[in-house]
Design a protein around this motif. Structure first.
Motif, PDB file in Angstrom:
ATOM      1  N   SER A   1       0.822  -1.213   0.000  1.00 60.41           N
ATOM      2  CA  SER A   1       0.000   0.000   0.000  1.00 60.41           C
ATOM      3  C   SER A   1       0.853   1.259   0.000  1.00 60.41           C
ATOM      4  N   ARG A   2       1.941   1.244   0.770  1.00 62.81           N
ATOM      5  CA  ARG A   2       2.780   2.436   0.856  1.00 62.81           C
ATOM      6  C   ARG A   2       3.706   2.565  -0.355  1.00 62.81           C
ATOM      7  N   ASN A   3       4.127   1.440  -0.894  1.00 59.24           N
ATOM      8  CA  ASN A   3       4.975   1.465  -2.088  1.00 59.24           C
ATOM      9  C   ASN A   3       4.191   1.932  -3.312  1.00 59.24           C
TER      10      ASN A   3
ATOM     11  N   GLY B   1      -0.187   7.591   5.962  1.00 54.66           N
ATOM     12  CA  GLY B   1       0.479   8.865   5.739  1.00 54.66           C
ATOM     13  C   GLY B   1      -0.373  10.024   6.220  1.00 54.66           C
ATOM     14  N   HIS B   2       0.210  11.226   6.192  1.00 59.90           N
ATOM     15  CA  HIS B   2      -0.520  12.430   6.595  1.00 59.90           C
ATOM     16  C   HIS B   2      -1.630  12.717   5.590  1.00 59.90           C
TER      17      HIS B   2
ATOM     18  N   THR C   1     -15.016   5.923   7.540  1.00 56.46           N
ATOM     19  CA  THR C   1     -14.081   6.797   8.261  1.00 56.46           C
ATOM     20  C   THR C   1     -12.778   7.019   7.494  1.00 56.46           C
ATOM     21  N   SER C   2     -12.694   6.509   6.261  1.00 51.13           N
ATOM     22  CA  SER C   2     -11.455   6.603   5.483  1.00 51.13           C
ATOM     23  C   SER C   2     -11.399   7.906   4.683  1.00 51.13           C
ATOM     24  N   HIS C   3     -10.196   8.494   4.622  1.00 48.92           N
ATOM     25  CA  HIS C   3      -9.970   9.698   3.822  1.00 48.92           C
ATOM     26  C   HIS C   3      -9.373   9.375   2.454  1.00 48.92           C
TER      27      HIS C   3
ATOM     28  N   SER D   1      -3.936  12.007  -3.629  1.00 52.05           N
ATOM     29  CA  SER D   1      -3.695  10.706  -2.990  1.00 52.05           C
ATOM     30  C   SER D   1      -2.595  10.813  -1.949  1.00 52.05           C
ATOM     31  N   TYR D   2      -2.564   9.860  -1.055  1.00 48.50           N
ATOM     32  CA  TYR D   2      -1.496   9.786  -0.055  1.00 48.50           C
ATOM     33  C   TYR D   2      -1.352   8.327   0.376  1.00 48.50           C
TER      34      TYR D   2
END
Length: 246
Positions: free
Chosen positions: A47-49, A150-151, A127-129, A145-146
Motif C-alpha cells: 500500500s505504501r509502495n 500517511g498524513h 471513516t477513510s480519507h 492521494s497519499y
C-alpha cells in the motif's frame, strides 16, 4: 443402569442436533493471527509502495481521454457489481433463515459471519480519507492521494474508498470454512480458498472500473477474515460453554 445410559445417550444426541457449534483449539487462532500479522506487514508495504497499485490501475486507465473506459461497462457492472454481490447476499440470507427454522446454531453463526465482515468494512470505509482512483488527480479527478498511514493532505477528496467494499461480499464466502471444518476440513479449506478467490475477482472488477486500487481489496480480505475468526471464536466459546452447563 441401561436405562440411565440410554437417557444419557439420548441427551447427547439431542445436544449434537440442537447445538452443533464447536470450539477450535487455541493453536488454530495462534496460527491465524501469525499469518494475519505477516500479511498485514506485506499489505502495508504494498500500500505504501504503491507500485503494484499504480501498475494495475494504469493498465485500465486511458490517458488520452483521461478516464477509465470500463467504468460504465454494462456487462461488468451487471455481472460483477450486481449479480455476484446479490447471489452472495441471498445465500447468506437463505442460510440464516434455514438455520433459524431448523435450529442449527452453527449454520446461523456462519450466515451471520457473512454480514459481519461486510459491516466491518463498511465502518472502515465510512471513516477513510482515501479517495477512489477515478477521483484522483492522476486519473482525471481532483483529489490528492497519499500513502497508507500517511498524513492526510488538504484536498484528499471525498474519501470513503478504503478498504474495498465490493470485494468484501466475495470474501464473506470464506465464512463457510467454519461450517465444514470439524467434519470435512478439506472442504472447509476449499471454501476458504474459493471465498478468497471470489473476493479477489470481484475486487479486480472494481480495479478495471477505476473504483479501487488492488491493495484496497487485499485489505478487505484481511479485515473480513480477521473479523470472522474473532467473532466465531467468541460466539463458539460462549455458546458451547452455555450448552455444557445445561
Amino acid at each position: 443402569m441401561a436405562t440411565q445410559k440410554k437417557h444419557l445417550s439420548s441427551g447427547k444426541n439431542l445436544l449434537i442436533k440442537t447445538n452443533p457449534l464447536y470450539r477450535l483449539p487455541a493453536r488454530f487462532y495462534l496460527y491465524q493471527f501469525c499469518w494475519l500479522l505477516l500479511l498485514a506487514m506485506v499489505f502495508t508495504w504494498l500500500s505504501r509502495n504503491e507500485g503494484l497499485d499504480r501498475l494495475l490501475t494504469g493498465y485500465w486507465y486511458d490517458s488520452a481521454s483521461h478516464r477509465f473506459p470500463w467504468k460504465q461497462n454494462a456487462l461488468l457492472d451487471l455481472i460483477n457489481h450486481r449479480l455476484l454481490k446479490d447471489v452472495v447476499i441471498a445465500g447468506g440470507i437463505i442460510g440464516l433463515l434455514y438455520g433459524l427454522i431448523s435450529r442449527q446454531p452453527r449454520l446461523i453463526t456462519v450466515a451471520l459471519l457473512f454480514g459481519v465482515g461486510a459491516l466491518a468494512i463498511g465502518i472502515l470505509k465510512a471513516t477513510s480519507h482515501h479517495s477512489c482512483p477515478w477521483d484522483l488527480v492522476e486519473y482525471g479527478g481532483k483529489a490528492i492521494s497519499y500513502p497508507l498511514f500517511g498524513h492526510v493532505p488538504d484536498g484528499s477528496g471525498p474519501g470513503r474508498c478504503f478498504p474495498g467494499g465490493h470485494a468484501s461480499s466475495g470474501f464473506a464466502v470464506m465464512a463457510l470454512f467454519f461450517l465444514f471444518y470439524r467434519e470435512r476440513p478439506t472442504l472447509a479449506w476449499c471454501c476458504f480458498t474459493g471465498g478468497a478467490a471470489l473476493g479477489l475477482i470481484m475486487g479486480y472488477g472494481q480495479v478495471m472500473r477505476g473504483a479501487h486500487f488492488f491493495s484496497h481489496n487485499l485489505w478487505a480480505g484481511w479485515w473480513v477474515w480477521l473479523t470472522q475468526v474473532v467473532v466465531y471464536g467468541i460466539v463458539s466459546t460462549l455458546l458451547v460453554k452455555e450448552s455444557q452447563k445445561s
